[in-house]
Design a protein around this motif. Structure first.
Motif, PDB file in Angstrom:
ATOM      1  N   ASN A 185      -0.817   3.276   5.733  1.00 13.35           N
ATOM      2  CA  ASN A 185      -2.102   3.229   5.028  1.00 13.35           C
ATOM      3  C   ASN A 185      -2.857   1.613   5.373  1.00 13.35           C
ATOM      4  N   SER A 203       0.885  -1.256   0.073  1.00 14.96           N
ATOM      5  CA  SER A 203      -0.077  -0.094  -0.099  1.00 14.96           C
ATOM      6  C   SER A 203       0.803   1.171  -0.038  1.00 14.96           C
ATOM      7  N   LYS A 204       2.220   0.859   0.470  1.00 17.05           N
ATOM      8  CA  LYS A 204       3.069   2.288   0.072  1.00 17.05           C
ATOM      9  C   LYS A 204       3.112   2.757  -0.988  1.00 17.05           C
ATOM     10  N   TYR A 242     -14.099   2.372   7.302  1.00 17.02           N
ATOM     11  CA  TYR A 242     -13.019   1.205   7.449  1.00 17.02           C
ATOM     12  C   TYR A 242     -13.551   0.210   8.149  1.00 17.02           C
ATOM     13  N   GLU A 266      -1.368   4.671  10.189  1.00 16.76           N
ATOM     14  CA  GLU A 266      -1.703   6.000   9.359  1.00 16.76           C
ATOM     15  C   GLU A 266      -0.676   6.057   8.257  1.00 16.76           C
ATOM     16  N   THR A 267       0.552   6.000   8.607  1.00 22.28           N
ATOM     17  CA  THR A 267       1.495   6.437   7.489  1.00 22.28           C
ATOM     18  C   THR A 267       1.619   5.109   6.656  1.00 22.28           C
ATOM     19  N   TRP A 277       1.883  11.108   5.169  1.00 23.98           N
ATOM     20  CA  TRP A 277       0.685  11.138   4.595  1.00 23.98           C
ATOM     21  C   TRP A 277      -0.236  11.071   6.005  1.00 23.98           C
ATOM     22  N   HIS A 301      -3.976  11.138   6.889  1.00 24.94           N
ATOM     23  CA  HIS A 301      -5.105  11.209   6.321  1.00 24.94           C
ATOM     24  C   HIS A 301      -6.337  10.913   7.055  1.00 24.94           C
TER      25      HIS A 301
END
Length: 1509
Positions: A131, A56-57, A195, A128-129, A65, A67
């Motif tokens: 994702n 996903s990165k 989610y 979070e970073t 990021w 978000h």
């Protein structure tokens, strides 16, 4: 004491569950451990082992990021949770200590909860970073479980009537609220993004900034902890220690911080103030700034308020620690018992010195974090404002009325001041802006707390502050007046310096350096007088805290005979230290506010200055019919009258200054320019030829009439194939050559698409190929600002090539042949104009004095005294105005036939000396760009030492600091050091004496001493305290004065040395150094030396001595502190080491290196304004300016972030120092402990300031110039030279010891009346310069009247010879000032010889008529005549004219042929000489009488004359 989870209770069994499981307090606490253990058990494997695929990165470019919704709120809640856990742990630990055994369940869940809370935020950040939103389910479960278990605990407390009076109940209630809020945040994330429980999660894209890999400034995008500690800077700063950071590594700015974004925001706010009712209203810059940048200013102020309020926790904690140290930690309050354990109140907890020490530590950490956040937001806002202002100024420059520049209302120096100083003043004001409203809050809170501690005596101290306020206001008003006066004198000085630098070659040749230096020094003297007054007022506003301290404690002594306790006294002392900040900063903030007010006034005046009218008429709005088009193709009708300078269509936003004089006017002009044909404009000097071109370009002020540009019918445009041309721009080559500081190719293409075929054709037409072939990098060689490293002819040909290359319908060439010899002129006319332009059906308008070219003109306009004398074809004029035609024929002195050309030899006309000099310069430039860092350093060591004086860098900063201090005078340095040491010794003595006094009073009160004992103590302590305070007040004033006057003394000497060093530098220094770079030394750098270094020096020495005295005091009270100080010192050393490398060697270097191109771009644009507007290239230049501004702002932001990175870490180290000093207090005297803690707080305040100020100080010192040392030379006879006899013996000349000779073994004997001729680049000017010792004579010598010129002082040599240069240079002032050293008769006679007498008489004021900067209010030809007159009045035996009549018409030139030696391209002028020298490639080719050489068919001189006939 036994350790047990539930403790050992002999009365009640701690493990009993007889009343129910949930009624056992230990079990409930154990239940609270379950969520924490669950989280740690689940998350640790995920954090340490990883979770498989990281695919996903791929979607994101940065791991910053953020978000998930509610991101910042989650971090704030988590930090609050951790703080409450710390309080819970402290409460449990203190409660457990007070009982018979250790109850682990009181504090262990808090400890595990703290670890779990920390883990939760680390886990969340990684999710979070990376994702991986599905893993948020773990956190959701944790918050739910924690909320349930804490709610059960709170429920049980309420059942047993545990209430808000108990601290543990309050902590539990807070935890329930926090866990509930965190649970709500998690639910919101899952709800919004769909989610975890949803099949189709919402897809989000990263912001554009993070998609752009070039954006490296990540402060707006990182998480809250990284924002607060600047953790994201770690890789950069650590990497800088291994390898210096380069410009490309810092990348671009985020969109929100770019100059364009901020400019649009500020412009909307500025223009929005103009209403339809009042469109002429002058907008307020202050209101615009508030509307555009109000939100970040308010945010910064909020952070500042929070920091200031937390700052008062220090004195209160000190009061508690000292008081409880004296009374002991045992509380006499009864304790309540529930669940078998004791419950305490918050008051009981705060009586524990260790708890107070930890609270003090946490308060300091939080306070420093908020303070640095406030600083950062202020600085970022200030930088954004500066970028927006620079863009506004640049846009205004592009719209400035030409008359503003030519009439001297706006000069290059003023614009440079606006860019380099005024915008920075506003930026610095915004940096300090939060202090304006934070200071009153600090003062009010401080006084309230002082009243709480000391009673009514504190009000006396407050009244002293109030009494000082009007004094400060009075000083502020005086400072405002003085600052305005200083800025005015600074502007005048910079204007004079700019003139000197522009005309440096003439000054050197005339030996006028000292005269003009004296003129600048006179203005500098006025500036320094204002600065001395400024320094005096600044000193009067210095540190008033001692006065407040004295009045408060003396009043307290008389009002309360018992006196303050040590806890009250030192809490008050800490408050006084806090009050020092606003009182000390008041003068600084007022000073910057005053500067900002003056700067805003100047900016307002500039932004309201006159603009050029709307030039939409250039878009061809007037359409003519096809019939009209065929009759009068492309008719351009002018009706211009400029007797009056009013222009109704132009906005007049301010009263016009009275025009000093009104020379170049056009009146009653009615002309038509035929389309696709060649039009020539001719006339005498000053008749308005150039003004006519400018009027057609819309640069003149129109009183009546109009300028119409025809619009071709569409069918005709398509038929002619003109649709591809840029119809609405004009290819314009100005009379005064203007080049960009760029490569030759970039100067010629000038932003147009590159076409190899077209480019080659233009190069050939302008005969530039031979010059380009000799350049080290060909047409990729960079040429200096204003093309100063090129000859006049080369500059002019590049400007003409630029006009030819542009794909425009219309070409204006203003005197393109003036700097070219006859061969080059012929070739340019035939190949460039007649062939290249005419074949392309372009409309060409040429201003020229070369009357022999009129036969090629399709249309001729003859001008006289501002109006059209005659227009038509040459045949028309021959028929209808025979007298004029015959006059021209006489002047041409030639047959009316076609020119005989010889273009084959043009390939040999390259100027070797200037080519080699350019090669040297270009090599330096390319090395700076292309080579590795190590190679760069080696190259720089080999560079000309003079060129490095303009760079504010130094490898030995301490040596530069010593030079600065020694420039101020050793006595002043001694006085400053002595007064500083004495002042700080007295300050420590005041505090120490106060500690003794309060301790003695307290001890006497405890033993109920008699009134006699207290009276004796008062008579002993009070006078000494008063004397010490009086000495402190006096020394504060003396110290401030010595620092200020030391700075002024240094500024005086440094500017004097810099001016002398620059003005006496070799001429090559000015060839390789851009004008903007030198001007930056005299504007921004001089401003720093004048007004920034003294306060910086004061702050640096104050911080250093405060830190040293504080460490000494603490160590004397608690020697164990030194052991703790050792690791802290090591940590501090490494932090500042990494910072110094990153900040000094990388970010500072990039910041400085990006400032100069920006300043140069502004000065470059101001000089080439007419050309840029004619070409319609404003948008391209704006874009370049925005790029340069963004680059500089990026460097400045990184430098600011690096400063914050350092200060946050040193602040935290300072907090650890306070914690160490607060914990090691057992067994010490209460008064001394109070003194030690007060000084520990001082260290935490001053430690970061010490480093940052030190670095800033060192960096600023590097701008100081080295002292210039002159040489002693023998005397010369007063009447030398008498006869003007010149012998040249085996002369070889080079421009640098590393370069090849440009004159080779020249031998000649020159009598009066000789002339030199030769092609461009043959060495004529080199020989001329050799007479003035402007070049390096490597071999041979020149004897004038038997004296070797190399043995003479330069000043003497140059003052006895005279020269007239090709480029005319005039200085501002009056015409009389130009010849100020001579009698009126001599002056009048010289003007008569130069054909200027009648013209000067016609001017308002005659000889006192104003000359604007550079003589812009005269035409180039008139300036040349003034230069001739100036040379004539010197009455030198030797007068050299280097192409001095290039810009003069033939009629005037015929009268000026009474010279001793000439170096002309106009060969027919030399026919009047007694003997002629013909030069080629630095060698004498032939010399003889003109008539003898003419008889030789194959002589070079004969070929010149034939070509000119």
């Amino acid at each position: 004491m036994a350790l047990s989870f539930c403790g050992v209770n002999k009365v009640n069994n701690s493990y009993s569950v007889d009343g129910g499981v949930l009624n056992n307090g230990c079990f409930v606490d154990a239940l609270n451990l379950v969520p924490h253990v669950f989280l740690l058990f689940i998350t640790f494997p995920i954090l340490f082992i990883g979770w498989g695929s990281q695919s996903s990165k791929v979607q994101i470019h940065h791991n910053t990021w953020l978000h998930f919704p509610g991101h910042n709120l989650r971090w704030i809640l988590t930090f609050s949770l951790l703080f409450v856990h710390v309080c819970e742990f402290a409460e449990g630990l203190v409660s457990s200590k007070g009982m018979d055994s250790n109850y682990l369940h009181l504090f262990m869940p808090a400890f595990i909860g703290f670890i779990a809370g920390t883990t939760s935020v680390v886990y969340y950040h990684n999710i979070e970073t990376s994702n991986f939103p599905k893993l948020l389910l773990v956190l959701f479960i944790y918050w739910v479980l924690a909320f349930i278990t804490k709610s059960i605990k709170l429920w049980k407390y309420t059942e047993y009537y545990v209430g808000p009076r108990h601290l543990r109940f309050c902590i539990t209630a807070l935890l329930v609220i926090l866990y509930g809020l965190l649970m709500a945040v998690e639910v919101n994330v899952i709800r919004v993004r769909k989610y975890v429980f949803f099949a189709n999660p919402q897809k989000v894209k990263p912001p554009e900034d993070l998609q752009d890999l070039g954006v490296r400034f990540l402060q707006p995008f990182v998480n809250l902890l990284s924002k607060a500690t600047y953790w994201w800077m770690n890789p950069l700063i650590m990497g800088a220690h291994r390898r210096p950071i380069e410009l490309k590594k810092i990348g671009k700015l985020p969109f929100a911080m770019r100059a364009l974004t901020n400019y649009l925001r500020l412009k909307d706010a500025y223009e929005g103030q103009r209403t339809p009712v009042d469109p002429e209203r002058s907008p307020s810059i202050w209101r615009s700034v508030y509307q555009a940048f109000g939100r970040p200013i308010l945010l910064s102020s909020t952070f500042r308020y929070l920091a200031d309020l937390l700052g008062f926790a220090g004195p209160l904690c000190i009061a508690g620690i000292v008081k409880n140290l004296k009374n002991g930690n045992n509380s006499a309050l009864p304790k309540e018992t529930f669940f078998g354990v004791e419950f305490m109140s918050s008051t009981e907890l705060l009586q524990n010195t260790s708890v107070l020490a930890v609270l003090l530590f946490l308060a300091l950490i939080l306070q420093r974090t908020f303070l640095q956040a406030s600083y950062y937001v202020s600085i970022e806002t200030g930088i954004n404002l500066r970028g927006a202002l620079l863009a506004m100024i640049y846009n205004k420059i592009l719209r400035l009325s030409t008359s503003n520049m030519s009439m001297g209302e706006l000069t290059l120096g003023q614009i440079n001041n606006l860019v380099a100083i005024e915008t920075n003043q506003l930026m610095w004001f915004l940096f300090l802006c939060p202090n304006l409203w934070a200071m009153p809050v600090q003062i009010v809170m401080g006084v309230i707390l002082l009243h709480y501690l000391l009673g009514y005596s504190a009000l006396i101290g407050a009244s002293v502050i109030l009494l000082l306020a009007p004094v400060q206001y009075l000083i502020a008003t005086k400072l405002a007046d003085t600052q305005k006066s200083t800025l005015d004198h600074s502007t005048d000085r910079l204007k004079q310096t700019t003139e000197i630098l522009k005309g440096i070659k003439l000054l050197k040749l005339y030996a006028w350096e000292n005269t003009f230096c004296d003129r600048v020094e006179q203005t500098r003297g006025k500036e320094l007088t204002s600065l001395r007054t400024f320094a005096l007022y600044t000193s009067l506003s210095s540190e008033p805290s001692v006065v407040v301290r004295l009045s408060t404690f003396v009043a307290h002594h008389f009002l309360d005979k018992e006196g303050p306790t040590p806890s009250e006294a030192f809490a008050a002392l800490a408050l006084f230290h806090i009050l020092v900040t606003p009182l000390f900063l008041l003068s600084t903030v007022v000073r910057f506010a005053v500067k900002a007010l003056v700067s805003v006034e100047k900016l307002g005046e500039f932004l309201q200055s006159d603009e050029i009218g709307d030039d939409s008429w250039r878009n061809g709005d007037v359409t003519v019919s096809l019939d009209t088009y065929k009759k009068h193709p492309g008719a351009v009708t002018h009706a211009l009258q400029l007797d009056n300078y009013e222009q109704p269509t132009r906005r007049q936003n301010r009263p016009q200054r009275p025009r000093t004089f009104n020379l170049s006017t056009l009146s009653d002009i009615n002309i038509r320019i035929p389309t696709g044909q060649l039009t020539m404009i001719v006339g005498q000097v000053g008749c308005g030829k150039s003004s006519l071109l400018l009027a057609m370009l819309g640069e003149m002020q129109i009183l009546n009439g109009r300028v119409s540009w025809s619009k071709l019918p569409e069918c005709e445009m398509l038929h002619e194939g003109n649709i591809s041309k840029n119809r609405y721009s004009v290819a314009y080559a100005a009379q005064k050559s203007w080049l960009l500081n760029a490569t030759v190719e970039e100067n010629i293409t000038f932003g147009s698409p590159f076409s190899k075929q077209r480019y080659k054709a233009v190069i050939e037409a302008c005969s530039l190929q031979p010059d380009i072939d000799l350049l080290p990098f060909g047409d990729q060689t960079e040429i200096g600002e204003r093309g100063i490293n090129l000859s006049g002819g080369q500059r002019q040909r590049i400007c003409v090539a630029r006009a030819l290359y542009q794909n425009t319908n219309i070409v204006f060439l203003d005197d393109p042949f003036s700097a070219l010899d006859i061969h080059l002129s012929d070739h340019l006319l035939q190949e460039g104009i007649l062939k290249f332009l005419q074949d392309d059906k372009r409309t060409v308008v040429i201003v020229t004095h070369k009357l022999q070219y009129l036969i090629h003109a399709d249309w001729i306009i003859a001008m006289k005294e501002g109006s059209v004398l005659r227009e038509g074809t040459l045949k028309d004029i021959q028929t209808h105005d025979v007298e004029l035609y015959e006059h021209w024929k006489t002047l041409m002195n030639r047959q009316d036939t076609e020119l005989e050309k010889d273009t084959e030899l043009d390939s040999q006309t390259a100027l070797e000396r200037k080519t080699l000099r350019r090669a040297f310069y270009s090599r330096e430039t390319k090395n700076q760009i292309d080579d590795e860092d190590e190679e760069e350093e080696e190259e720089e060591e080999d560079d000309d030492n003079m060129s490095t004086t303009t760079s504010r860098r130094s490898k030995i900063p301490w040596r530069m600091c010593w030079r600065y201090l020694s420039s101020g005078g050793f006595f002043m340095v001694f006085l400053m050091v002595a007064s500083k040491l004495l002042k700080h010794s007295v300050m420590v003595a005041i505090d120490y004496w106060l500690a003794l006094w309060t301790s003695a009073k307290s001890d006497a009160a405890n033993v109920t001493a008699s009134r006699d004992v207290l009276g004796y103590q008062a008579s002993y302590y009070l006078p000494v305290f008063t004397i010490l305070c009086g000495a402190g007040i006096t020394l504060c004033l003396v110290t401030s004065l010595t620092v200020e006057f030391l700075g002024l003394s240094a500024a005086t000497n440094l500017h004097h040395n810099l001016l002398n060093k620059i003005i006496h530098a070799p001429i090559r220094f000015f060839d390789v150094t851009p004008l903007g770079q030198i001007l930056n030394r005299f504007s921004a750098d001089t401003n720093i030396i004048d007004q920034h270094i003294p306060p910086t020096l004061e702050s640096l020495t104050r911080s250093t001595l405060l830190c040293l005295s504080a460490i000494g005091v603490i160590a004397s009270i608690t020697p164990a502190f030194l052991l703790a100080l050792l690791p802290l010192a090591v940590a501090f050393y490494f932090i500042q080491k990494y910072f110094r490398v990153a900040s000094k060697k990388s970010f500072s270097k990039i910041d400085i290196s990006t400032q100069l191109p920006l300043l140069c771009h502004f000065s470059e644009t101001a000089e080439g304004l007419t050309t840029i507007r004619a070409f319609r290239h404003e948008a391209r230049f704006k874009q370049r300016m925005l790029e340069l501004t963004d680059t500089n702002n990026t460097a400045y932001l990184f430098l600011s972030a690096a400063n914050r990175w350092l200060e946050v870490r040193t602040d935290y180290l300072g907090a650890v120092i306070v914690l160490t000093a607060a914990i090691n207090t057992y067994g010490c005297n209460a008064g001394m402990v109070g003194l030690g803690l007060t000084y520990a707080l001082t260290v935490s305040d001053q430690l970061p300031e010490l480093v940052v100020r030190n670095l800033a100080d060192l960096e600023v010192q590097m701008a100081a110039s080295e002292n210039y040392e002159g040489t002693m030379t023998p005397p010369v006879p007063e009447d030398w030279p008498q006869t003007g006899e010149i012998k040249i013996q085996d002369l070889s000349v080079r421009y640098d010891p590393m370069l090849k000779p440009v004159l080779k073994h020249v031998n000649a004997y020159i009598n009066p009346g000789w002339g030199i001729c030769g092609r461009t680049g043959s060495g004529k000017s080199s020989l001329s310069l050799a007479f003035f010792n402007m070049v390096d004579i490597s071999e041979g010598r020149i004897l004038i009247d038997g004296i070797d010129i190399c043995r003479l002082p330069l000043q003497t040599l140059r003052s006895r010879l005279s020269i007239i240069l090709q480029d005319p240079v005039l200085f501002s002032g009056s015409i009389r000032y130009t010849h100020r050293t001579h009698t009126t008769h001599a002056r009048t006679h010289a003007l008569e010889i130069a054909q200027l007498k009648n013209m000067v008489k016609a001017l308002p004021g005659g000889l006192d008529a104003v000359v604007t900067e550079g003589g812009e209010n005269f035409s180039v030809g008139q300036r040349q005549l003034f230069c001739l007159a100036r040379a004539f009045v010197r009455k030198s035996s030797i007068l050299i004219m280097d192409e001095a009549t290039a810009s003069i018409d033939m009629a005037t030139e015929n009268i000026l042929q009474k010279v001793v030696m000439t170096a002309f391209h106009r060969v027919h002028t030399i026919l009047e000489a007694d003997l002629v020298i013909v030069m080629k490639r630095g060698n004498i080719l032939e010399y003889d009488k003109p008539e003898t050489l003419l008889l030789q068919e194959d002589s070079m001189f004969a070929s010149f004359v034939r070509a000119d006939m």
